[in-house]
Design an enzyme around this catalytic site. Structure first.
Site, PDB file in Angstrom:
ATOM      1  N   ASP A   1     -15.543   3.062   8.443  1.00 43.32           N
ATOM      2  CA  ASP A   1     -15.638   3.092   6.983  1.00 43.32           C
ATOM      3  C   ASP A   1     -15.889   1.681   6.435  1.00 43.32           C
ATOM      4  O   ASP A   1     -15.230   1.231   5.493  1.00 43.32           O
ATOM      5  CB  ASP A   1     -14.376   3.686   6.371  1.00 43.32           C
ATOM      6  CG  ASP A   1     -14.590   4.165   4.941  1.00 43.32           C
ATOM      7  OD1 ASP A   1     -15.749   4.442   4.576  1.00 43.32           O
ATOM      8  OD2 ASP A   1     -13.596   4.277   4.192  1.00 43.32           O
TER       9      ASP A   1
ATOM     10  N   LYS B   1       0.860  -1.181   0.000  1.00 43.32           N
ATOM     11  CA  LYS B   1       0.000   0.000   0.000  1.00 43.32           C
ATOM     12  C   LYS B   1       0.901   1.238   0.000  1.00 43.32           C
ATOM     13  O   LYS B   1       1.518   1.567   1.007  1.00 43.32           O
ATOM     14  CB  LYS B   1      -0.890  -0.032   1.244  1.00 43.32           C
ATOM     15  CG  LYS B   1      -2.074   0.913   1.232  1.00 43.32           C
ATOM     16  CD  LYS B   1      -2.939   0.617   2.455  1.00 43.32           C
ATOM     17  CE  LYS B   1      -4.198   1.437   2.470  1.00 43.32           C
ATOM     18  NZ  LYS B   1      -5.036   1.130   3.661  1.00 43.32           N
TER      19      LYS B   1
END
Length: 348
Positions: free
Chosen positions: A194, A88
């Site tokens: 989220d 990432k």
């Protein structure tokens, strides 16, 4: 005397090396501080990867190895010592969000339904995070596989082949268990903030992994809520949290209810391509019969849904309770998990 271009290259390389060292020292301190804070003074040791290792693993961050591009970060497929992992890499993002993702991922990686953190690289201006590789991509692409919403470049089981109902139900129950875990396993409850289909990854066996804790927040010990700036994803965010800025565990319950509806119907929460009255999935499911909203792929399974119709009805009822406007009416994720286990076992 060395050519000017060679001298410039040597100087640039020296400056870059110095910057990598500076970033390593600065990020190392921040990461250690966050890990200590996240793990009650006993940080979990994590592997640190050098920038050179990331370059080798991703063929110098070859764009063809990008699995997902979320705008502020990209996820690359990489190979380390014979093991496939995902990297990432951030472009622009608040450092605190990256450190939160790292700290909570390290703390919760032992759970089999949370994407496992393999380590991080401290030599970039913003630390790069390294996770286990999820071969079947994100759940959004598998649920919306026949729609324009399937945009991931991750490899899937078979393009155009949606998940069958029993696989969907199992995934729903397993993710509920992961959310229940982050809510209850620690002295300070963690709210993901989220939860959505694109933050749930699937491995090669379709085992789901909850990921992306960038926006997560912990509730102080002895408290049941915290007042914070509003963050999350439109359509998944709890209305009472959006209205007041006060967040509780029930905000995750609401988001999970939306996820259940998307998995049940095969439709995203908002879609401007649907008829005007059907733009909002939550309104659609409240006003239509179940055979009008269930994903046609489920109804088309061999032999039809048959006895599974009771499961579909039960999951719909549970999802509707989870998205009640009043947080007090919503169940806890522990009770949601129990109910999903009961529903799953209702047909043997």
């Amino acid at each position: 005397m060395l050519p000017k271009k060679l001298v410039a290259a040597l100087v640039e390389k020296r400056v870059e090396k110095r910057e990598r060292k500076r970033a390593f020292l600065e990020n190392g301190g921040l990461v250690l501080e966050r890990l200590v804070a996240s793990c009650n003074g006993r940080p979990i040791p994590i592997r640190t990867f050098s920038y050179k290792e990331l370059l080798l693993a991703t063929n110098n961050f070859d764009p063809r190895l990008i699995l997902r591009d979320e705008g502020h970060h990209q996820i690359y497929k990489g190979s380390f010592e014979g093991r496939v992992l995902s990297i990432k890499k951030y472009d622009h993002v608040y450092m605190d969000e990256v450190l939160t993702d790292l700290g909570i991922s390290a703390k919760t990686s032992a759970h089999k339904h949370i994407l496992q953190l393999a380590g991080c690289c401290l030599e970039t201006s913003i630390p790069a995070l390294v996770f286990e590789y999820a071969q079947n991509g994100v759940l959004a692409d598998q649920i919306f596989c026949n729609s324009q919403h399937a945009v991931s470049r991750l490899q899937s089981r078979q393009k155009g082949m949606p998940l069958v109902w029993q696989s969907r139900l199992k995934i729903v129950r397993q993710i509920a268990h992961a959310i229940s875990y982050v809510h209850t396993a620690f002295s300070r409850s963690i709210i993901h903030r989220d939860i959505k289909l694109s933050n749930i990854f699937l491995d090669e066996h379709d085992v789901p992994k909850l990921a992306n804790f960038e926006l997560s927040i912990s509730i102080p010990e002895g408290e049941t809520y915290v007042d914070v700036a509003i963050q999350g994803t439109y359509g998944y965010a709890c209305p009472s949290y959006v209205a007041t800025g006060r967040i509780t565990e029930k905000a995750d319950v609401y988001s999970f209810g939306v996820v259940m509806l998307e998995i049940l119907t095969g439709r995203p929460v908002f879609d401007k391509n649907r008829a005007t009255r059907d733009h909002n999935l939550l309104e659609l499911v409240r006003n239509c019969a179940i055979n009008e909203i269930v994903d046609p792929a489920i109804l088309a399974e061999d032999g039809g849904v048959g006895l599974e119709e009771s499961q579909l009805q039960a999951v719909l009822r549970l999802a509707l309770i989870c998205i009640e406007n009043d947080p007090e009416i919503r169940p806890t994720m522990v009770n949601v998990t129990k109910e999903l286990r009961r529903i799953e076992r209702s047909i043997g």
